[in-house]
Design an enzyme around this catalytic site. Structure first.
Site, PDB file in Angstrom:
ATOM      1  N   HIS A 176       0.894   5.319   1.336  1.00  0.00           N
ATOM      2  CA  HIS A 176       0.181   6.185   2.281  1.00  0.00           C
ATOM      3  C   HIS A 176       0.843   7.564   2.312  1.00  0.00           C
ATOM      4  CE1 HIS A 176      -2.267   7.201   5.751  1.00  0.00           C
ATOM      5  NE2 HIS A 176      -1.179   7.684   6.310  1.00  0.00           N
ATOM      6  N   ASP A 225      -0.535  -5.428   6.599  1.00  0.00           N
ATOM      7  CA  ASP A 225      -0.850  -6.493   7.560  1.00  0.00           C
ATOM      8  C   ASP A 225      -2.265  -6.250   8.088  1.00  0.00           C
ATOM      9  OD1 ASP A 225      -0.674  -4.490   9.435  1.00  0.00           O
ATOM     10  OD2 ASP A 225       1.121  -5.282  10.429  1.00  0.00           O
ATOM     11  N   ASN A 245       0.851  -1.189   0.000  1.00  0.00           N
ATOM     12  CA  ASN A 245       0.000   0.000   0.000  1.00  0.00           C
ATOM     13  C   ASN A 245       0.881   1.231   0.000  1.00  0.00           C
ATOM     14  OD1 ASN A 245      -2.229   1.674   0.218  1.00  0.00           O
ATOM     15  ND2 ASN A 245      -2.671   1.177   2.362  1.00  0.00           N
TER      16      ASN A 245
HETATM   17  C1  GAR Z   1      -2.508   8.892  -2.492  1.00  0.00           C
HETATM   18  O1  GAR Z   1      -1.919  10.039  -1.922  1.00  0.00           O
HETATM   19  C2  GAR Z   1      -2.484   7.752  -1.492  1.00  0.00           C
HETATM   20  O2  GAR Z   1      -1.376   7.748  -0.649  1.00  0.00           O
HETATM   21  C3  GAR Z   1      -3.720   8.032  -0.697  1.00  0.00           C
HETATM   22  O3  GAR Z   1      -4.665   8.391  -1.663  1.00  0.00           O
HETATM   23  C4  GAR Z   1      -4.004   9.091  -2.723  1.00  0.00           C
HETATM   24  C5  GAR Z   1      -4.455   8.499  -4.040  1.00  0.00           C
HETATM   25  O4  GAR Z   1      -4.102   9.305  -5.115  1.00  0.00           O
HETATM   26  N1  GAR Z   1      -4.107   6.885   0.072  1.00  0.00           N
HETATM   27  C6  GAR Z   1      -4.507   6.958   1.329  1.00  0.00           C
HETATM   28  O5  GAR Z   1      -4.672   7.999   1.940  1.00  0.00           O
HETATM   29  C7  GAR Z   1      -4.779   5.605   1.950  1.00  0.00           C
HETATM   30  N2  GAR Z   1      -4.941   5.722   3.371  1.00  0.00           N
HETATM   31  P1  GAR Z   1      -4.338   8.811  -6.609  1.00  0.00           P
HETATM   32  O6  GAR Z   1      -5.766   8.255  -6.683  1.00  0.00           O
HETATM   33  O7  GAR Z   1      -4.185  10.037  -7.445  1.00  0.00           O
HETATM   34  O8  GAR Z   1      -3.312   7.754  -6.907  1.00  0.00           O
END
Ligand code: GAR
Length: 200
Positions: free
Chosen positions: A108, A140, A106
């Protein structure tokens, strides 16, 4: 390496992976894109690249465990070597982790273990940190708690709001994710306790 990528929104991280995978030397290719909702830009990006898609909405299942099994079954149908959650805003459950644990990563938008959860950018801004960033990690059973694979730092500016900071993080995040997935595909990896190392 065969990748299934999971998305919930705009899919710019997915787009960066699709672009990298166009080069055979990268070592990976996206064989399918899955989502927890219909009609999002992430799915449109996959379709534009001729990559098969699937979507399962939690609301369409009687129990969360049924949704989790459907998601796992759809991923498994594409025989992925690795599943990449790239802006997928749902926690996978026990069935999914039993099938893909150890090869489910993932990304983050914070330097974990700081600011896990749904609002990593907002929480960092509200806390007042001067440096934040992004983390690619092995998923995990916890919330953003698995072994860290790679991180990049991003400065916070005094005039940042959530959108401007998230945009700067996402620029760093796309390169980090592309570099990390490529290394995992070409070099493989081992995990001992919390420590993940590249190389077999
Ligand atoms: C990203 O910044 C990712 O890290 C976050 O969503 C965005 C997706 O951007 N994810 C989270 O916050 C998960 N907890 P994208 O759709 O333009 O790739």
């Amino acid at each position: 390496m065969r990748l299934v990528v999971l998305v919930s929104g705009t899919g710019t991280n997915l787009q960066a992976l699709l672009r990298a995978c166009a080069d055979d030397a990268y070592g990976a290719r996206v064989v399918a894109v899955g989502a927890d909702r219909h009609g999002i830009a992430g799915l449109a990006r996959a379709e534009a690249a001729d990559v098969p898609t699937f979507a399962h909405r939690v609301a369409d299942y009687a129990a969360r465990a049924d949704w989790d099994r459907a998601l796992a079954d759809s991923c498994a149908a594409f025989e992925p070597d690795m599943v990449v959650s790239a802006g997928f805003m749902k926690l996978a459950g026990a069935t999914f982790l039993a099938r893909f644990g150890g090869r489910f990563i993932n990304t983050h938008p914070s330097l974990l273990p700081s600011f896990p959860g749904m609002h990593g950018v907002r929480d960092a801004l509200e806390y007042g940190v001067k440096v934040t960033g992004c983390t690619v990690f092995m998923v995990d059973a916890g919330v953003d708690s698995g072994p860290v694979i790679a991180q990049a730092a991003v400065p916070v500016r005094d005039d940042d709001d959530e959108a401007s900071l998230h945009e700067r993080i996402k620029r760093a995040e796309r390169s980090l994710l592309v570099d990390t997935v490529g290394r995992m595909a070409r070099e493989r990896w081992t995990v001992q306790g919390r420590k993940l190392r590249f190389g077999s």
